[in-house]
Design a protein around this motif. Sequence first.
Motif, PDB file in Angstrom:
ATOM      1  N   ASP A 183       0.855  -1.194   0.000  1.00 55.01           N
ATOM      2  CA  ASP A 183       0.000   0.000   0.000  1.00 55.01           C
ATOM      3  C   ASP A 183       0.888   1.241   0.000  1.00 55.01           C
ATOM      4  O   ASP A 183       1.096   1.892   1.028  1.00 55.01           O
ATOM      5  CB  ASP A 183      -0.921  -0.040   1.222  1.00 55.01           C
ATOM      6  CG  ASP A 183      -1.846   1.162   1.302  1.00 55.01           C
ATOM      7  OD1 ASP A 183      -1.968   1.889   0.293  1.00 55.01           O
ATOM      8  OD2 ASP A 183      -2.423   1.393   2.389  1.00 55.01           O
ATOM      9  N   GLY A 220      -0.756   4.565   1.104  1.00 55.54           N
ATOM     10  CA  GLY A 220      -1.010   4.543   2.548  1.00 55.54           C
ATOM     11  C   GLY A 220       0.256   4.774   3.341  1.00 55.54           C
ATOM     12  O   GLY A 220       0.258   5.523   4.332  1.00 55.54           O
ATOM     13  N   LEU A 257       0.923   7.937   5.740  1.00 55.79           N
ATOM     14  CA  LEU A 257       1.272   7.651   7.134  1.00 55.79           C
ATOM     15  C   LEU A 257       2.572   8.340   7.516  1.00 55.79           C
ATOM     16  O   LEU A 257       2.663   9.005   8.568  1.00 55.79           O
ATOM     17  CB  LEU A 257       1.386   6.141   7.346  1.00 55.79           C
ATOM     18  CG  LEU A 257       1.899   5.680   8.719  1.00 55.79           C
ATOM     19  CD1 LEU A 257       0.909   6.056   9.807  1.00 55.79           C
ATOM     20  CD2 LEU A 257       2.157   4.178   8.717  1.00 55.79           C
ATOM     21  N   PHE A 281      -4.959   9.814   4.997  1.00 57.96           N
ATOM     22  CA  PHE A 281      -4.578   8.456   5.388  1.00 57.96           C
ATOM     23  C   PHE A 281      -5.780   7.689   5.941  1.00 57.96           C
ATOM     24  O   PHE A 281      -6.007   6.531   5.573  1.00 57.96           O
ATOM     25  CB  PHE A 281      -3.461   8.519   6.432  1.00 57.96           C
ATOM     26  CG  PHE A 281      -3.122   7.211   7.072  1.00 57.96           C
ATOM     27  CD1 PHE A 281      -2.445   6.230   6.371  1.00 57.96           C
ATOM     28  CD2 PHE A 281      -3.502   6.948   8.385  1.00 57.96           C
ATOM     29  CE1 PHE A 281      -2.138   5.014   6.958  1.00 57.96           C
ATOM     30  CE2 PHE A 281      -3.203   5.742   8.984  1.00 57.96           C
ATOM     31  CZ  PHE A 281      -2.520   4.767   8.259  1.00 57.96           C
ATOM     32  N   TRP A 308      -8.123   6.873   3.018  1.00 57.38           N
ATOM     33  CA  TRP A 308      -7.557   5.877   2.104  1.00 57.38           C
ATOM     34  C   TRP A 308      -7.559   4.480   2.735  1.00 57.38           C
ATOM     35  O   TRP A 308      -7.914   3.502   2.071  1.00 57.38           O
ATOM     36  CB  TRP A 308      -6.134   6.278   1.730  1.00 57.38           C
ATOM     37  CG  TRP A 308      -5.449   5.288   0.817  1.00 57.38           C
ATOM     38  CD1 TRP A 308      -4.482   4.390   1.157  1.00 57.38           C
ATOM     39  CD2 TRP A 308      -5.697   5.085  -0.578  1.00 57.38           C
ATOM     40  NE1 TRP A 308      -4.102   3.641   0.079  1.00 57.38           N
ATOM     41  CE2 TRP A 308      -4.840   4.050  -1.017  1.00 57.38           C
ATOM     42  CE3 TRP A 308      -6.568   5.681  -1.495  1.00 57.38           C
ATOM     43  CZ2 TRP A 308      -4.824   3.597  -2.335  1.00 57.38           C
ATOM     44  CZ3 TRP A 308      -6.546   5.229  -2.823  1.00 57.38           C
ATOM     45  CH2 TRP A 308      -5.679   4.203  -3.221  1.00 57.38           C
ATOM     46  N   GLU A 309      -7.188   4.395   4.004  1.00 58.35           N
ATOM     47  CA  GLU A 309      -7.130   3.090   4.665  1.00 58.35           C
ATOM     48  C   GLU A 309      -8.536   2.510   4.878  1.00 58.35           C
ATOM     49  O   GLU A 309      -8.718   1.293   4.864  1.00 58.35           O
ATOM     50  CB  GLU A 309      -6.417   3.201   6.012  1.00 58.35           C
ATOM     51  CG  GLU A 309      -4.974   3.668   5.912  1.00 58.35           C
ATOM     52  CD  GLU A 309      -4.100   2.733   5.093  1.00 58.35           C
ATOM     53  OE1 GLU A 309      -3.728   1.654   5.609  1.00 58.35           O
ATOM     54  OE2 GLU A 309      -3.790   3.067   3.924  1.00 58.35           O
ATOM     55  N   THR A 336      -8.591   1.643  -0.357  1.00 54.62           N
ATOM     56  CA  THR A 336      -7.837   0.449  -0.731  1.00 54.62           C
ATOM     57  C   THR A 336      -8.387  -0.774  -0.013  1.00 54.62           C
ATOM     58  O   THR A 336      -8.877  -0.677   1.112  1.00 54.62           O
ATOM     59  CB  THR A 336      -6.337   0.619  -0.398  1.00 54.62           C
ATOM     60  OG1 THR A 336      -5.628  -0.565  -0.776  1.00 54.62           O
ATOM     61  CG2 THR A 336      -6.125   0.885   1.086  1.00 54.62           C
ATOM     62  N   PRO A 343      -5.069  -2.342   3.097  1.00 51.38           N
ATOM     63  CA  PRO A 343      -4.388  -1.213   3.748  1.00 51.38           C
ATOM     64  C   PRO A 343      -3.144  -1.653   4.502  1.00 51.38           C
ATOM     65  O   PRO A 343      -3.064  -2.775   5.005  1.00 51.38           O
ATOM     66  CB  PRO A 343      -5.446  -0.678   4.707  1.00 51.38           C
ATOM     67  CG  PRO A 343      -6.294  -1.873   5.032  1.00 51.38           C
ATOM     68  CD  PRO A 343      -6.336  -2.690   3.774  1.00 51.38           C
ATOM     69  N   ASP A 374      -4.922  -1.601   8.982  1.00 59.61           N
ATOM     70  CA  ASP A 374      -6.364  -1.828   8.853  1.00 59.61           C
ATOM     71  C   ASP A 374      -7.103  -1.093   9.971  1.00 59.61           C
ATOM     72  O   ASP A 374      -7.341  -1.633  11.056  1.00 59.61           O
ATOM     73  CB  ASP A 374      -6.672  -3.325   8.897  1.00 59.61           C
ATOM     74  CG  ASP A 374      -8.142  -3.606   8.623  1.00 59.61           C
ATOM     75  OD1 ASP A 374      -8.877  -2.654   8.282  1.00 59.61           O
ATOM     76  OD2 ASP A 374      -8.563  -4.767   8.752  1.00 59.61           O
ATOM     77  N   THR A 397      -2.716  -5.710  13.778  1.00 59.20           N
ATOM     78  CA  THR A 397      -2.976  -4.280  13.606  1.00 59.20           C
ATOM     79  C   THR A 397      -3.358  -3.632  14.928  1.00 59.20           C
ATOM     80  O   THR A 397      -2.914  -2.524  15.254  1.00 59.20           O
ATOM     81  CB  THR A 397      -4.098  -4.060  12.577  1.00 59.20           C
ATOM     82  OG1 THR A 397      -3.693  -4.594  11.326  1.00 59.20           O
ATOM     83  CG2 THR A 397      -4.396  -2.579  12.413  1.00 59.20           C
TER      84      THR A 397
END
Length: 526
Positions: free
Chosen positions: A203, A206, A210, A249, A252-253, A257, A260, A263, A399
């Motif tokens: 990613d 991402g 980040l 971010f 997008w996460e 996507t 990611p 997550d 995560t």
Amino acid sequence: MAQQSAFGRWIVVITAVSAAIMELIDTSIVNVGLNDIAGNLGATIEDVSWVVTSYAIANVIVIPMTSFLQRYFGRKNYYIASIILFTLASYGCGFASDLWTLVFFRFLQGVGGGALLSTSQGLMYDAFPPSQRATASALFGMGIVLGPTLGPTLGGYIIDNYHWSWMFYINVPIGIIAVLLSLTFIEKKPDEIGINRKAIHIDQLGILFLALGIGSLQYVLERGEADDWFDDSAIRWLSAVAAFTIPAFLWWELRGTKEPVVDLRVMKNRNLLVGSILVVIVGYGLFTSVLLYPLFAQRIVGLTATQTGKLLIPGGLVTLPMFAITGRMLAKGVSPRLIVALGYVAFGSFCFIMSTYNMDASNGDFIFALIIRGIGLAFVNVPLINQSVSTLEPRQLPTGIAIVNMMRQIGGAFGVAITNTYVTQRTAVHRGDLVANLQPGDPTLVERLNMMSQGLAAKGINALDAVSGAYKNLDLIISKQALMVSYLDTFRLAGLFFVVSFPLLFLLKSKKMDAATAKAVADAAH
């Protein structure tokens, strides 16, 4: 995966805990040596603070990506490579002959250090059977607390007795031994063998968001007070970058996507969300106390760096068995929420106790308060981390744990930023109040100035200079008094954070990890 022998198990424990402590020590060890580094390298204090900032930025960027990096490279490979990077960067820091070379190697050290913290607990969990994993958590918790506590102590001793470069060189033999032990005793998990990296999606967007968002936020928090916040163009620009990239971010996460790098959907879990907020408060309290206690002891009471460090030893000796007790309590089914509540009360009490001290505080006063703090941290750290992820599905644990680690680091950054700003503001307020109470014709003031003038005259200083010196001494007394009261205000503020956030504990679902979930934590990003 088969459990290791008792000997191999404790080798893994020693390796993992040592690596975690080594990483956390380096978050704070250089703080006490900035003056020496600046003088030796011909840099200003403002510039040399980049030695701290660069490490923190790299650390907080890497930690949330740990789960992905372990999956991509394999946990053992990633862990060993990170130790090697950390060790080589430590040597580079000690060998650096100019400031920006030192800053570069500190950044690399922070990149390697992110994995040392985030992977160690999983290695320890794998080494223990499910029935003993609470003990593994307790042992790891010692590293979380001892690292930031020992950093200033060890740094002060080195600065008082050796060259500042030894703050970095001491990592080299530890790192070499850790690599050799890891190669020999750490086993690969089945899914680490024959990794098909081409099938793992990277990613990239991402990761970019980040790095820019969290890195910019960390810079603003670390440098804000020193650079006058929004009066500085770099602070303004990086605040704008963070304000754009962090929401980008998050979007997008969550939406942009399917694979990611972090997550964030796991934050829908109530325990993880509430636990992350509480971990921020704990990180704030830990780093604030690590920053304020040495300043108070040295600048107000007049202790040396070595004396300040020695006063931490009794608290540490009490804290270590308290972690073992915490592990046993968890293993016997005592509610983690109850244990965390006791820790919250103890840590808040430490803050309020410190807010009652003055420049006449004795060594015994500090030892008592630090013991209370140690008990609080032992009761808070392990149960809170476990409870935060206890209701996650096994696939969500890597995560979840990475997020908890990141939140603790961000909490520490907020703590340093809030503390520095609040101390500066309150010092100015208290100084103004003290000066306003000084009336030129006040008999007590006149008597005090006469006594100081006579004392200076008795040392051979002429009458005019003695009067001028008396006024200067009075100014120093006022400044020290204002600084002391501002420290007390800041301890009180930290205590209030614990009081205000205490009700959140009751939103945590109390659930003991079953064997399957505990095993999943072993395979997680830690």
